[in-house]
Design a protein around this motif. Structure first.
Motif, short mmCIF file in Angstrom:
data_model
loop_
_atom_site.label_atom_id
_atom_site.label_comp_id
_atom_site.label_asym_id
_atom_site.label_seq_id
_atom_site.Cartn_x
_atom_site.Cartn_y
_atom_site.Cartn_z
N PRO A 3 -5.71 10.01 3.74
CA PRO A 3 -6.16 8.72 3.20
C PRO A 3 -6.58 8.78 1.74
O PRO A 3 -6.51 7.77 1.03
CB PRO A 3 -7.35 8.36 4.10
N THR A 25 0.86 -1.18 0.00
CA THR A 25 0.00 0.00 0.00
C THR A 25 0.89 1.23 0.00
O THR A 25 2.05 1.18 0.45
CB THR A 25 -0.92 0.06 1.23
N ASP A 40 5.62 5.24 4.92
CA ASP A 40 6.17 5.10 6.27
C ASP A 40 7.58 4.50 6.22
O ASP A 40 8.49 4.94 6.95
CB ASP A 40 5.26 4.22 7.13
N ARG A 79 0.55 3.91 1.80
CA ARG A 79 0.80 4.38 3.17
C ARG A 79 1.96 3.61 3.81
O ARG A 79 2.86 4.21 4.42
CB ARG A 79 -0.46 4.21 4.02
N TRP A 98 0.18 13.18 5.12
CA TRP A 98 -0.63 12.06 4.64
C TRP A 98 -2.12 12.34 4.78
O TRP A 98 -2.60 12.86 5.79
CB TRP A 98 -0.28 10.77 5.38
N TYR A 143 -4.98 10.01 -0.56
CA TYR A 143 -3.81 9.81 -1.41
C TYR A 143 -3.68 8.36 -1.87
O TYR A 143 -2.96 8.08 -2.83
CB TYR A 143 -2.53 10.22 -0.67
N GLU A 144 -4.35 7.44 -1.19
CA GLU A 144 -4.31 6.03 -1.58
C GLU A 144 -5.29 5.84 -2.74
O GLU A 144 -6.32 5.18 -2.63
CB GLU A 144 -4.70 5.15 -0.39
#
Length: 309
Positions: free
Chosen positions: A269, A238, A244, A240, A267, A271-272
């Motif tokens: 969400p 993913t 990280d 995210r 970040w 962006y996913e």
């Protein structure tokens, strides 16, 4: 945010990597040598785009590579690439001083792409041990018939694939391809540092990044460029988790587009997006990170607002 979230495929999929000129400009006062590791070299257009800035004496490398592909006839009408990469080039004449040497380590498992790349290399740059130097830069383009992941081994790869998504091709004709990792290759090839580590492996980019752990931990790659899309389900990654991982290793990342969208420390969400996109990352605290921050959508809006005021 809406432009990225709703139009990610159009906005950041076929990016022209505008930051490449900034990176080349920062290298003007270095050792006179640049190094690219291009994993998933395909038709070679990412590297040719970088060479437009590092080896400007040749002219537009994208057009030169395209001409070679056309003359070779291996791709037919698809020689330009899915993003019309052959039409990309600097927006204005490049005034940068050429690098004395550019080393390209081009990983490409497809035999079809290998043939096309070898023909372009021979016509434009010459052999690695005696590259052409009349254009101001010795380009040593090494074509490596290998796959790259997070561990060594052997993969089965489709034969005679001519498009960008060879590892997804459905065919009964397969051949064995040896797999290496970035860390192992850097050690075996005695490469101390790369300016760009580019990855385009149709969903296996997270695995390649995992196999580059020591290279990234030691900041031996100044800039990373890789694809992100729904094919990442093939490797269980993913965005995210990847962000990280890279933040922990000291990299700042952005969606690569005409204006960059900063991901690290920002970040959201949304962006996913799980769509075909490009990500670019720079070593935190580096000059190129500062340049990339200046290219972000928020920074440019602030500059424009100040200018209007």
């Amino acid at each position: 945010m809406s432009r990225l979230n709703e139009s990610g495929r159009g906005y950041t999929a076929c990016t022209k990597h505008h930051w490449l000129q900034n990176l080349a400009a920062l290298g003007q006062y270095g050792a006179g040598k640049a190094t690219i590791i291009d994993i998933g070299c395909n038709r070679g257009y990412f590297t040719s785009t970088a060479l437009n800035y590092w080896a400007p004496g040749f002219g537009n490398h994208n057009q030169l590579v395209h001409k070679s592909h056309q003359e070779g006839g291996l791709y037919g009408p698809g020689a330009c690439g899915i993003c019309w990469d052959c039409s990309h080039g600097p927006d204005k004449p490049v005034t940068l001083q050429p690098q004395r040497e550019v080393d390209v380590h081009c990983f490409e498992p497809s035999m079809w792409h290998q043939r096309a790349l070898a023909a372009a290399k021979a016509a434009l740059y010459g052999p690695e041990d005696a590259p052409k130097t009349d254009k101001g830069t010795a380009v040593r383009w090494k074509i490596l018939p290998l796959a790259v992941s997070n561990a060594t081994g052997v993969a089965r790869f489709p034969a005679n694939c001519t498009h960008e998504e060879c590892s997804l091709a459905s065919t009964t004709e397969l051949f064995d391809v040896n797999i290496t990792t970035v860390d192992i290759y850097m050690r075996e090839a005695v490469i101390p540092y790369v300016d760009i580590l580019k990855i385009d492996t149709e969903g296996f980019d997270p695995a390649v990044l995992a196999g580059a752990y020591n290279t990234l931990r030691r900041h031996r790659a100044e800039v990373l460029s890789f694809e992100y899309h729904d094919f990442w389900t093939r490797s269980g990654g993913t965005l995210r988790v990847c962000m990280d991982y890279l933040e922990e290793l000291g990299y700042t990342c952005y969606y690569d587009a005409p204006l960059l969208y900063k991901l690290t420390g920002c970040w959201d969400p949304r962006y996913e997006i799980k769509d075909w996109s490009n990500i670019v990352c720079a070593v935190r605290g580096s000059e190129i990170e500062a340049d990339m921050n200046a290219l972000t959508v928020l920074r440019q809006r602030a500059v424009n607002s100040t200018a209007v005021a």
